[in-house]
Write an enzyme that holds these catalytic residues in place. Structure first.
Site, PDB file in Angstrom:
ATOM      1  N   ALA A   1      -2.954 -23.422 -14.847  1.00  0.00           N
ATOM      2  CA  ALA A   1      -4.365 -22.936 -14.936  1.00  0.00           C
ATOM      3  C   ALA A   1      -4.252 -22.199 -16.394  1.00  0.00           C
ATOM      4  CB  ALA A   1      -4.722 -21.793 -13.974  1.00  0.00           C
TER       5      ALA A   1
ATOM      6  N   GLY B   1      -5.805 -10.401  -6.916  1.00  0.00           N
ATOM      7  CA  GLY B   1      -6.418 -11.007  -5.674  1.00  0.00           C
ATOM      8  C   GLY B   1      -6.302 -10.011  -4.529  1.00  0.00           C
TER       9      GLY B   1
ATOM     10  N   LYS C   1      -0.939 -17.518 -22.859  1.00  0.00           N
ATOM     11  CA  LYS C   1      -1.552 -18.586 -22.151  1.00  0.00           C
ATOM     12  C   LYS C   1      -1.039 -20.065 -23.247  1.00  0.00           C
ATOM     13  CE  LYS C   1      -3.162 -17.870 -18.265  1.00  0.00           C
ATOM     14  NZ  LYS C   1      -2.773 -18.493 -16.764  1.00  0.00           N
TER      15      LYS C   1
ATOM     16  N   TYR D   1      -3.327 -12.319 -24.622  1.00  0.00           N
ATOM     17  CA  TYR D   1      -3.762 -13.185 -23.482  1.00  0.00           C
ATOM     18  C   TYR D   1      -3.604 -14.370 -23.796  1.00  0.00           C
ATOM     19  CZ  TYR D   1      -6.356 -15.132 -19.650  1.00  0.00           C
ATOM     20  OH  TYR D   1      -6.624 -16.069 -18.455  1.00  0.00           O
TER      21      TYR D   1
ATOM     22  N   GLY E   1      -6.459 -15.211  -5.368  1.00  0.00           N
ATOM     23  CA  GLY E   1      -7.525 -14.739  -6.527  1.00  0.00           C
ATOM     24  C   GLY E   1      -8.658 -15.507  -6.270  1.00  0.00           C
ATOM     25  N   PHE E   2      -9.591 -15.135  -7.129  1.00  0.00           N
ATOM     26  CA  PHE E   2     -11.016 -15.680  -7.008  1.00  0.00           C
ATOM     27  C   PHE E   2     -10.841 -17.046  -6.998  1.00  0.00           C
ATOM     28  CE2 PHE E   2     -14.345 -17.174 -10.041  1.00  0.00           C
ATOM     29  CZ  PHE E   2     -15.466 -17.396  -9.165  1.00  0.00           C
ATOM     30  N   ILE E   3     -10.351 -17.808  -8.211  1.00  0.00           N
ATOM     31  CA  ILE E   3     -10.314 -19.542  -8.274  1.00  0.00           C
ATOM     32  C   ILE E   3      -9.143 -19.883  -7.283  1.00  0.00           C
ATOM     33  CG2 ILE E   3      -9.741 -21.199  -9.786  1.00  0.00           C
ATOM     34  CD1 ILE E   3     -10.754 -19.567 -11.939  1.00  0.00           C
TER      35      ILE E   3
ATOM     36  N   THR F   1       3.888 -11.025 -17.337  1.00  0.00           N
ATOM     37  CA  THR F   1       3.499 -11.899 -16.279  1.00  0.00           C
ATOM     38  C   THR F   1       3.209 -13.487 -16.649  1.00  0.00           C
ATOM     39  OG1 THR F   1       2.458  -9.970 -15.263  1.00  0.00           O
ATOM     40  CG2 THR F   1       1.806 -11.902 -14.452  1.00  0.00           C
TER      41      THR F   1
END
Ligand code: UDP
Length: 355
Positions: A117, A36, A153, A149, A10-12, A95
């Site tokens: 994260a 990703g 988290k 979301y 993925g980006f990060i 997920t």
């Protein structure tokens, strides 16, 4: 040290992989390429200390094996992006909660240190600016899909801390605030790559809502420096850290900035939230981190200005645009083509993270 990064394509995650390799570590990535993509890690593939597996973290024997082989786990695999979350709430919730539960359960069997994260989204509608790590979380009602979301988290954070307090599994939570930079894509709603892409292609720049809502954008490079500094400190176990910039900008001002930096003639248009997302959508008017804990612990926090970040993102996207090719231009001198999205290996598999 041997590091496992879930969601590492993925980006990060890909920046984290790169930075750990630069520091001489071994890195293994587990990613299912749902959000990703291989382009993000292409430049790492020949590195002798780098390896990867394209699979879902729900492949439990594989996950157990990879955790076993690692010294530290960086768990970034998650469903991300407001658009994706609203469109696929089941996938988001499953997920984010089940994936993290699996990672923690297997890490606990081998007492492996875990860095999780998380996201500034968990602060929800809190008005206690700037947001401190021990401040209240103010989430919206379940019928408003976006909150699934934040809620998932937040539950992950509870679980990370529970594993530390009850089972002595060393976990650390990193709450990332609007992380941006080259390689980020706008497919899942992220505002900066979307605006830059719109400005460069002469399409209208789409400001949602009034545009008076503001965010603090951090450069992914700064975020990764802070992440690694936190991961190198043993005192950071069992603790939450905000990682974000404290420079605030409204979305209207961001649209103007992108338009100016790209010399674009694109019109800036306003789109109501219910058209952009869904009926009854709730946005956060502000989101500002308190980074005192981070500064005190590792002596740094993201500082790159939004002007500089926009320059980097514009340069990156410009380089990847395909100009119309003169007929006699030899192929090898042509610029790199636009990114071809890589399809998930297993379309039923869960998405990987951008953090
Ligand atoms: N946004 C926008 N236009 C877009 C995409 C997003 O105005 O094309 C707004 C979005 O409504 C939010 C802000 O930009 O107020 C940041 O959105 P993003 O999805 O990047 O991150 P968020 O802070 O919502 O997690």
């Amino acid at each position: 040290m041997r590091h496992l990064i879930t969601g590492g394509a993925g980006f990060i995650g890909s920046y984290l992989a790169e930075a750990l390799l630069e520091r001489g570590h071994q890195v293994h990535i587990l990613d299912n390429l749902s959000t990703g993509c291989m382009d993000n890690i292409q430049h790492l593939r020949r590195h002798p200390q780098f390896s990867y597996t394209i699979d879902t973290m729900f492949n439990e024997p594989l996950l157990a094996e990879l955790i076993d082989q690692a010294d530290q786990i960086h768990h970034l695999a998650a469903a991300v992006g407001v658009q994706l979350i609203i469109k696929s709430p089941v996938r988001t919730i499953e997920t984010n909660t089940q994936g993290t539960e699996l990672v923690l359960r297997h890490a606990a069997k081998k007492s492996k240190r875990v860095f999780f994260a998380s996201t500034s989204e968990v602060y929800g509608k809190s008005q206690a600016f700037p947001f401190t790590e021990d401040g209240e979380l103010v989430l919206g009602a379940p019928p408003k899909g976006r909150w699934s979301y934040a809620c998932s988290k937040a539950l992950d954070e509870f679980l990370c801390l529970a594993y530390w307090n009850e089972k002595s599994l060393p976990t650390t939570i990193l709450r990332l605030f609007n992380t941006v930079g080259p390689r980020q894509v706008g497919h899942y709603g992220m505002v900066l790559p979307t605006f830059v892409q719109q400005a460069l292609s002469g399409k209208p720049i789409t400001v949602y809502g009034s545009g008076e809502q503001s965010r603090c954008f951090s450069s992914v490079h700064d975020v990764i420096d802070c992440w690694i500094a936190v991961s190198e400190e043993s005192s950071t176990v069992g603790t939450i850290y905000n990682i974000g910039s404290d420079q605030e900008i409204s979305i209207n001002a961001l649209a103007d900035l992108v338009k100016r930096k790209t010399n674009s003639e694109s019109e800036i248009i306003k789109i109501p939230y219910e058209t952009a997302y869904e009926e009854g959508f709730e946005d956060m008017p502000r989101r500002v981190p308190d980074v005192q804990r981070l500064r005190k612990t590792v002596g740094m926090a993201p500082v790159t200005t939004i002007e500089r970040i926009v320059d980097l993102v514009v340069a990156y996207q410009r380089e990847r645009m395909v100009p119309s090719r003169p007929v006699d231009t030899p192929l090898k001198t042509r610029p790199r083509p636009l990114r071809t999205p890589v399809r998930p290996v297993d379309s039923a598999a869960v998405p990987a993270a951008e953090g």
